[in-house]
Design an enzyme around this catalytic site. Sequence first.
Site, short mmCIF file in Angstrom:
data_model
loop_
_atom_site.label_atom_id
_atom_site.label_comp_id
_atom_site.label_asym_id
_atom_site.label_seq_id
_atom_site.Cartn_x
_atom_site.Cartn_y
_atom_site.Cartn_z
N LYS A 77 17.47 40.66 24.73
CA LYS A 77 16.56 39.91 25.11
C LYS A 77 16.44 38.55 24.59
O LYS A 77 17.93 38.49 24.20
CB LYS A 77 14.88 40.30 24.76
N HIS A 95 16.28 34.91 30.81
CA HIS A 95 14.73 34.51 31.30
C HIS A 95 14.38 33.17 31.57
O HIS A 95 13.66 32.54 31.21
CB HIS A 95 13.62 34.98 30.80
#
Length: 368
Positions: A77, A95
């Site tokens: 992440k 992201h």
Amino acid sequence: MTQPTLWLRCEKKEFERRAALSPSVAKKLIDAGFKIYVERDEQRIFDDSEYQNVGCELVENNSWPSAPTDIPIIGLKELPESTDPLPHTHIQFAHCFKHQAGWSKVLSRFHRGGGSLYDLEFLNDSNGRRVAAFGYHAGFAGAAAGALALASQKKGETLGLLTPYANEDAMIQDVKKVLGGSGKGTKALVIGALGRCGRGAVDLFKKIGLDDDDIIKWDMAETAKGGPFPEILDVDIFVNCIYLSSQIPSFLTPDTIIAAGKTRRLAVVVDVSCDTTNPFNPIPIYSINTTFSSPTVPVNIGPEYPPLSVISIDHLPTLLPREASEQFSSDLLPSLLEFPNREKASTWVQANELYKKNLADAAATEGL
Ligand SMILES: NC(=O)c1ccc[n+]([C@@H]2O[C@H](COP(=O)([O-])OP(=O)(O)OC[C@H]3O[C@@H](n4cnc5c(N)ncnc54)[C@H](O)[C@@H]3O)[C@@H](O)[C@H]2O)c1
């Protein structure tokens, strides 16, 4: 650095127990000549000793910033927010290539540090297919959460905190127990059933005991006629697993739910696709992402109608950290074996080109 090396960092995101490398995949890399450093991490589903036992070298938690800069850092992440420059090569989900909130700030850290980023979401094979994705376990866990929400609703309760399961079998046993021993008699419809998430959802329903006839599987052919679809109202659980790539007619709307009246069967909608804020969301009956601590949101259609709950959790595979990590890192292994020669491997070359394009955009945005 002559020996191919990877540094598995810890994860800092709350509830995140998955790992980018499982111990068994780390062993395969070591067998192929790699040196693998692993940060100690109590949050990870795998014990530190599982890595040590296969020959990884354990290092302190969160110590990657002081690792030699020629060692690539692998994680899952986002890194915790910071403005520190990033001098290493990172392999992770960042992201930021779809210009999500804060994207240019993240990339400016690489710009200032001279590091580079290979985003796991954009590693594709020569046919343009993702080399590794978490979809299967997202669908599997989403269907399980849907069954748990159905059981709670039948008791007049609201589903409470969901926590990661030790393994798939523990999840199946828990769901069956909550359903009174088996899911038999429950009816489910999965749209996007031929995809990764969809296959996972169908498998969960089979494993908790639904009859084959009670698992309705739709994909492109069945939705070609265009929604809304009254068929959705005649099942207990509807799981949406489509990959939305263009505007399509809604599958379900507040009007169709109200029109179904007081005898509607549909009780739970699980939106695995989670196109919650997308203007073309085909399930425009809710507007927030739900969470592990509060997994459902009610659809506000009035107390005179039977209740309808939506689950829209956007990190479902976290509920099955062991199997999800095992599958993801096994799928990633062939690409990782190519990483030392990445300038000759199309998966890594394309990912690097995408990074460079986004880096240039970020530099322009941030005035670097
Ligand atoms: N909630 C989560 O935790 C989570 C985790 C992983 C993936 N996802 C999301 O789930 C979605 C699906 O991912 P995937 O990896 O399974 O994709 P996929 O490409 O493997 O599968 C998508 C399937 O949807 C079908 N489809 C597309 N449009 C359709 C339509 N209009 N009608 C019927 N079927 C249609 C496709 O034919 C395909 O079979 C993506 O949006 C992804 O971002 C969510």
